[in-house]
Design a protein around this motif. Structure first.
Motif, PDB file in Angstrom:
ATOM      1  N   GLN A  69       0.849  -1.202   0.000  1.00  0.00           N
ATOM      2  CA  GLN A  69       0.000   0.000   0.000  1.00  0.00           C
ATOM      3  C   GLN A  69       0.879   1.246   0.000  1.00  0.00           C
ATOM      4  N   LEU A  70       0.298   2.358  -0.448  1.00  0.00           N
ATOM      5  CA  LEU A  70       1.054   3.615  -0.512  1.00  0.00           C
ATOM      6  C   LEU A  70       1.611   3.990   0.870  1.00  0.00           C
ATOM      7  N   GLN A  71       0.838   3.703   1.912  1.00  0.00           N
ATOM      8  CA  GLN A  71       1.285   4.100   3.259  1.00  0.00           C
ATOM      9  C   GLN A  71       2.469   3.252   3.748  1.00  0.00           C
ATOM     10  N   ASP A  72       2.792   2.194   3.007  1.00  0.00           N
ATOM     11  CA  ASP A  72       3.950   1.367   3.400  1.00  0.00           C
ATOM     12  C   ASP A  72       5.271   2.018   2.963  1.00  0.00           C
ATOM     13  N   ILE A  73       5.147   3.065   2.133  1.00  0.00           N
ATOM     14  CA  ILE A  73       6.352   3.672   1.536  1.00  0.00           C
ATOM     15  C   ILE A  73       6.726   4.930   2.324  1.00  0.00           C
ATOM     16  N   LEU A  90      10.319   5.500  -7.133  1.00  0.00           N
ATOM     17  CA  LEU A  90      11.013   6.686  -6.595  1.00  0.00           C
ATOM     18  C   LEU A  90      11.801   6.309  -5.342  1.00  0.00           C
ATOM     19  N   TRP A  91      11.164   5.541  -4.474  1.00  0.00           N
ATOM     20  CA  TRP A  91      11.827   5.119  -3.221  1.00  0.00           C
ATOM     21  C   TRP A  91      13.053   4.272  -3.548  1.00  0.00           C
ATOM     22  N   ALA A  92      12.893   3.310  -4.426  1.00  0.00           N
ATOM     23  CA  ALA A  92      14.026   2.440  -4.792  1.00  0.00           C
ATOM     24  C   ALA A  92      15.141   3.260  -5.445  1.00  0.00           C
ATOM     25  N   ALA A  93      14.753   4.240  -6.280  1.00  0.00           N
ATOM     26  CA  ALA A  93      15.770   5.062  -6.961  1.00  0.00           C
ATOM     27  C   ALA A  93      16.592   5.848  -5.933  1.00  0.00           C
ATOM     28  N   GLY A  94      15.892   6.417  -4.945  1.00  0.00           N
ATOM     29  CA  GLY A  94      16.602   7.193  -3.918  1.00  0.00           C
ATOM     30  C   GLY A  94      17.542   6.330  -3.101  1.00  0.00           C
ATOM     31  N   ILE A  95      17.056   5.147  -2.735  1.00  0.00           N
ATOM     32  CA  ILE A  95      17.877   4.250  -1.905  1.00  0.00           C
ATOM     33  C   ILE A  95      19.086   3.727  -2.693  1.00  0.00           C
ATOM     34  N   HIS A  96      18.829   3.311  -3.950  1.00  0.00           N
ATOM     35  CA  HIS A  96      19.920   2.674  -4.720  1.00  0.00           C
ATOM     36  C   HIS A  96      20.858   3.681  -5.363  1.00  0.00           C
ATOM     37  N   TYR A  97      20.330   4.868  -5.732  1.00  0.00           N
ATOM     38  CA  TYR A  97      21.144   5.800  -6.528  1.00  0.00           C
ATOM     39  C   TYR A  97      21.321   7.152  -5.861  1.00  0.00           C
ATOM     40  N   GLY A  98      20.529   7.435  -4.807  1.00  0.00           N
ATOM     41  CA  GLY A  98      20.728   8.688  -4.075  1.00  0.00           C
ATOM     42  C   GLY A  98      19.620   9.713  -4.323  1.00  0.00           C
ATOM     43  N   TRP A  99      19.481  10.609  -3.362  1.00  0.00           N
ATOM     44  CA  TRP A  99      18.516  11.706  -3.410  1.00  0.00           C
ATOM     45  C   TRP A  99      19.259  12.992  -3.713  1.00  0.00           C
ATOM     46  N   PRO A 100      18.680  14.007  -4.337  1.00  0.00           N
ATOM     47  CA  PRO A 100      17.367  14.002  -4.982  1.00  0.00           C
ATOM     48  C   PRO A 100      17.401  13.125  -6.239  1.00  0.00           C
ATOM     49  N   PRO A 222      15.626  -1.216 -15.199  1.00  0.00           N
ATOM     50  CA  PRO A 222      14.291  -1.740 -15.500  1.00  0.00           C
ATOM     51  C   PRO A 222      13.580  -2.347 -14.298  1.00  0.00           C
ATOM     52  N   HIS A 223      14.284  -2.502 -13.166  1.00  0.00           N
ATOM     53  CA  HIS A 223      13.705  -3.224 -12.030  1.00  0.00           C
ATOM     54  C   HIS A 223      13.359  -2.346 -10.840  1.00  0.00           C
ATOM     55  N   LEU A 224      13.289  -1.033 -11.017  1.00  0.00           N
ATOM     56  CA  LEU A 224      13.089  -0.130  -9.862  1.00  0.00           C
ATOM     57  C   LEU A 224      11.875  -0.503  -9.016  1.00  0.00           C
ATOM     58  N   VAL A 225      10.729  -0.769  -9.659  1.00  0.00           N
ATOM     59  CA  VAL A 225       9.523  -1.039  -8.865  1.00  0.00           C
ATOM     60  C   VAL A 225       9.700  -2.332  -8.073  1.00  0.00           C
ATOM     61  N   ILE A 229       9.439  -2.887  -3.967  1.00  0.00           N
ATOM     62  CA  ILE A 229       8.653  -3.914  -3.249  1.00  0.00           C
ATOM     63  C   ILE A 229       9.537  -4.658  -2.255  1.00  0.00           C
ATOM     64  N   ALA A 230      10.787  -4.951  -2.685  1.00  0.00           N
ATOM     65  CA  ALA A 230      11.722  -5.656  -1.779  1.00  0.00           C
ATOM     66  C   ALA A 230      12.012  -4.812  -0.543  1.00  0.00           C
ATOM     67  N   GLN A 231      12.082  -3.488  -0.718  1.00  0.00           N
ATOM     68  CA  GLN A 231      12.304  -2.611   0.444  1.00  0.00           C
ATOM     69  C   GLN A 231      11.100  -2.636   1.392  1.00  0.00           C
ATOM     70  N   CYS A 232       9.902  -2.679   0.801  1.00  0.00           N
ATOM     71  CA  CYS A 232       8.691  -2.742   1.650  1.00  0.00           C
ATOM     72  C   CYS A 232       8.698  -4.008   2.491  1.00  0.00           C
ATOM     73  N   ARG A 233       9.029  -5.110   1.848  1.00  0.00           N
ATOM     74  CA  ARG A 233       9.064  -6.404   2.567  1.00  0.00           C
ATOM     75  C   ARG A 233      10.107  -6.349   3.678  1.00  0.00           C
ATOM     76  N   ARG A 234      11.248  -5.769   3.356  1.00  0.00           N
ATOM     77  CA  ARG A 234      12.355  -5.690   4.343  1.00  0.00           C
ATOM     78  C   ARG A 234      11.916  -4.848   5.553  1.00  0.00           C
ATOM     79  N   LEU A 235      11.256  -3.719   5.282  1.00  0.00           N
ATOM     80  CA  LEU A 235      10.777  -2.853   6.392  1.00  0.00           C
ATOM     81  C   LEU A 235       9.771  -3.597   7.255  1.00  0.00           C
ATOM     82  N   LYS A 236       8.863  -4.320   6.608  1.00  0.00           N
ATOM     83  CA  LYS A 236       7.832  -5.031   7.374  1.00  0.00           C
ATOM     84  C   LYS A 236       8.468  -6.113   8.229  1.00  0.00           C
ATOM     85  N   HIS A 237       9.465  -6.793   7.673  1.00  0.00           N
ATOM     86  CA  HIS A 237      10.140  -7.856   8.452  1.00  0.00           C
ATOM     87  C   HIS A 237      10.892  -7.232   9.621  1.00  0.00           C
TER      88      HIS A 237
END
Ligand SMILES: Nc1ncnc2c1ncn2[C@@H]1O[C@H](COP(=O)(O)OP(=O)(O)O)[C@@H](O)[C@H]1O
Ligand SMILES: CC(C)(COP(=O)(O)O)[C@@H](O)C(=O)NCCC(=O)O
Ligand SMILES: [K+]
Length: 246
Positions: A69-73, A90-100, A222-225, A229-237
């Motif tokens: 869900q959106l609130q998981d991000i 967007l979340w995966a891009a920031g984590i893997h490649y940096g912000w902004p 090509p795999h950002l989304v 999802i993998a980050q969401c699962r990791r946070l939940k765990h």
């Protein structure tokens, strides 16, 4: 494809409007990707932990399914109707490649979604993807032919002398010019940070944006989304099994 054993094997799935993409993970490691037409009846793997992001209308599987869900991000200023794929990429891009970072997802719709240095949504834009633009010309005119998606790496001649090439030229040259304009505007505010291309047309657009004074920090993933999802699962765990500081 399925898992040969492996305790932490699970499946990430992105249910888009044109394709369903599966990412087979072992923990946080992506070990395989599969892509299916969204309209095709899918046989989902049995007894597999599935984490999925639904954007299109493909029916959800049953079983060990965790709809993201959106609130998981954990990004700030996300608006309620924002596409889950956009927020995850967007979340995966920031984590893997940096912000902004700015993510251009060339899917059924082409989206631009940007976040600032603190991981807050700056905003974005939505327009018909390349395939959709060609299909709309066919569907809403009497004489224009269907110009199918064509992985041809070469750009069409800009001043075309036949109908299919004229359609391709109109779509790709305006899209490339528009993306260069959006990236230039983004760089007025965020001179640093990656601009990422993803989605079914991402690689093709990346190859053509790369030349001609390319942005120094333009990338393609090509795999950002799926990573999101993998980050969401990791946070939940982590939330369920907080790290015990001795
Ligand atoms: N094998 C393919 N079949 C159809 N379209 C494709 C294919 N590969 C790339 N594309 C292009 O990718 C676009 C869809 O991108 P994709 O990311 O798969 O969509 P979504 O995420 O919306 O399901 C299509 O509009 C088309 O331009
Ligand atoms: C714009 C989208 C349709 C893109 O989905 P896709 O083309 O990848 O299937 C999707 O992100 C969506 O439904 N967004 C909701 C509206 C918004 O993001 O503001
Ligand atoms: K997408």
């Amino acid at each position: 494809m399925s898992f040969e054993g492996g305790t932490d094997g699970w499946l990430a799935a992105v249910l888009g409007n044109t394709h369903v993409r599966w990412g087979w993970f072992q923990g946080q490691t992506l070990v395989g990707v599969e892509c299916f037409p969204a309209q095709q009846g899918l046989s989902w793997p049995e007894d597999t932990e599935i984490w999925l992001a639904q954007v299109g209308s493909t029916p959800l599987p049953t079983g060990l399914v965790h709809p993201v869900q959106l609130q998981d991000i954990p990004l700030q200023k996300l608006y309620p109707s924002l596409g889950l794929d956009r927020a995850l990429a967007l979340w995966a891009a920031g984590i893997h490649y940096g912000w902004p970072c700015l993510v251009i997802d060339a899917g059924t719709a082409l989206t631009l979604t940007g976040a600032d240095g603190a991981g807050s949504l700056v905003g974005g834009a939505i327009l018909p993807g390349l395939g959709l633009q060609a299909r709309s010309l066919r569907e809403h005119t009497a004489r224009l032919p269907q110009v199918d998606w064509d992985p041809d790496p070469a750009l069409p001649p800009r001043w075309a002398n036949d109908t299919p090439t004229a359609i391709r030229s109109g779509i790709v040259y305006t899209l490339l010019a528009g993306l260069r304009d959006f990236i230039a505007d983004w760089r007025q505010t965020f001179a640093k940070g990656p601009v990422l291309l993803t989605g079914g047309d991402g690689e093709w657009l990346y190859s053509h944006l790369q030349n001609r004074a390319a942005d120094p920090n333009l990338r393609w993933d090509p795999h950002l989304v799926l990573w999101g999802i993998a980050q969401c699962r990791r946070l939940k765990h982590l939330a369920r099994n907080p790290l015990r500081i001795k």
